[in-house]
Design an enzyme around this catalytic site. Structure first.
Site, PDB file in Angstrom:
ATOM      1  N   LYS A   1       9.870  10.580  25.769  1.00  0.00           N
ATOM      2  CA  LYS A   1      10.276  12.028  26.163  1.00  0.00           C
ATOM      3  C   LYS A   1       9.653  12.678  27.171  1.00  0.00           C
ATOM      4  CE  LYS A   1       8.538  16.323  23.797  1.00  0.00           C
ATOM      5  NZ  LYS A   1       7.970  17.184  22.712  1.00  0.00           N
TER       6      LYS A   1
ATOM      7  N   LYS B   1      14.600  11.553  24.285  1.00  0.00           N
ATOM      8  CA  LYS B   1      14.948  13.070  24.517  1.00  0.00           C
ATOM      9  C   LYS B   1      14.283  13.539  25.901  1.00  0.00           C
ATOM     10  CE  LYS B   1      12.306  16.841  22.432  1.00  0.00           C
ATOM     11  NZ  LYS B   1      11.277  17.636  21.594  1.00  0.00           N
TER      12      LYS B   1
ATOM     13  N   SER C   1      17.255  21.895  23.040  1.00  0.00           N
ATOM     14  CA  SER C   1      17.489  23.304  22.994  1.00  0.00           C
ATOM     15  C   SER C   1      18.434  23.818  24.295  1.00  0.00           C
ATOM     16  CB  SER C   1      16.349  24.214  22.913  1.00  0.00           C
ATOM     17  OG  SER C   1      15.494  23.959  23.940  1.00  0.00           O
TER      18      SER C   1
END
Ligand code: PBG
Length: 327
Positions: free
Chosen positions: A197, A249, A275
């Site tokens: 991440k 991610k 997002s």
């Protein structure tokens, strides 16, 4: 023509051949829908930077997860937006806390028809907005955070979650949570490690969605966007610690990392189309600059092609509907 007139790759691109020649496909079961639930909301609250997405009330959450199950999605990933926060994020461990309550509601509606996943991280529950707890000098304290993750994991497992998404990026989080779960009889609860991440600007709209209080950034625990090898290292460590699934991610700007992780992985590899990736396409489409449907389909297919077995995407439900039409 070149010197090889008999070599004609276009033969496989005819209307009749294209479908059978396709190397990758999308199926609803490979899609996971992230959902936000807001404590005390009596109706859905729109998220302005994520057009089409909302903070759910308890009842609108029940409705959408029923639709997700009907659409054949692989699962849902739940995020809570609590109305009060404190230094240690204690709401995350409270059985009556917004996220734990939501898990129970969702399991009640969908049962085993889809995988019920919960975000296991403190950032929505801490008043400072960091993913862990702070030491007396204001630094994120790795091992004190692990103690909170263990407690949060038990609350989520008790609420009925099938899979816990460890997104905090503390060292040793997978082993710590696995140990806590196994010690409490929750050996059957799966762990998704946000193995790689990255400290990304693409999380911007999510911070609005969860009303983040963060000042500063997460660069002492999330990965540096400059690093490719490190993503593979994180995934390998997480699998060694007991992760059942690893994730990369964001997705689109990290397809090289995704491809590397997928190439060497013995466990499923997922990717999170975050997002900011959603917001960019929605904004361009709203201006008429790209074809919305084709851009969405291409973006998710590209993530699959790079090696993701499943994709977390805010378009999961809509995409599943299109896949049905396309057949
Ligand atoms: C942290 C978390 C974040 C996202 C998912 N889990 C935000 C962050 O690290 O700041 C971002 C997801 C998205 O942008 O869609 N619990």
């Amino acid at each position: 023509m070149t010197g090889f007139p008999h070599v004609r790759p276009r033969r496989l691109r005819t209307p009749a051949m294209r479908r059978v020649a396709a190397e990758h496909h999308l199926a609803p079961s490979q899609l996971v829908l992230p959902l936000f639930v807001r404590e005390g909301a009596t109706e859905p609250v729109p998220i302005s930077s994520m057009p089409g997405q909302v903070q759910h009330s308890r009842s609108s959450l029940r409705e959408i997860v029923a639709r997700a199950a009907d659409a054949g999605l692989g699962g849902v990933m739940l995020f809570g937006v609590p109305s009060t926060r404190d230094a240690t994020g204690s709401g995350a461990c409270d059985p009556a806390g917004v996220l734990n309550q939501a898990i129970g509601d969702v399991v009640d509606v969908v049962g085993d028809r889809l995988a019920v996943m919960a975000d296991l991280c403190l950032d929505e529950f801490t008043d400072h907005g960091h993913c862990g707890v702070l030491d007396d000098r204001g630094r994120v304290d790795n091992d004190a955070s692990l103690a909170q993750y263990r407690a949060m994991a038990l609350a989520q497992a008790d609420a009925g979650a099938h899979l816990l998404g460890l997104s905090g990026m503390m060292d040793g989080q997978v082993a710590a949570v696995r140990d806590a779960l196994d010690g409490a009889g929750h050996q059957g609860v799966a762990l998704l490690a946000y193995a790689a991440k990255y400290a990304s600007a693409f999380y911007g709209p999510f911070r609005e969605a969860v009303e983040s209080t963060l000042v500063g950034d997460r660069r002492t625990y999330q990965l540096d966007p400059a690093n490719r090898r490190e993503g593979v290292r994180e995934a390998r460590l997480d699998v060694a610690e007991g992760a059942d699934v690893v994730m990369v991610k964001p997705a689109m700007s990290y397809l090289d990392v995704l491809s590397d992780v997928a190439a060497g992985s013995e466990v499923p590899v997922w990717a999170y189309q975050v997002s900011g990736e959603y917001a960019m396409v929605e904004a361009a489409a709203a201006n008429g600059w790209v074809d919305r449907r084709r851009t969405i389909q291409e973006s998710v297919l590209g993530i699959r092609r790079a090696g993701a077995d499943a994709v977390l995407t805010y378009w999961a439900l809509e995409l599943a509907g299109w896949l049905r039409e396309d057949y």
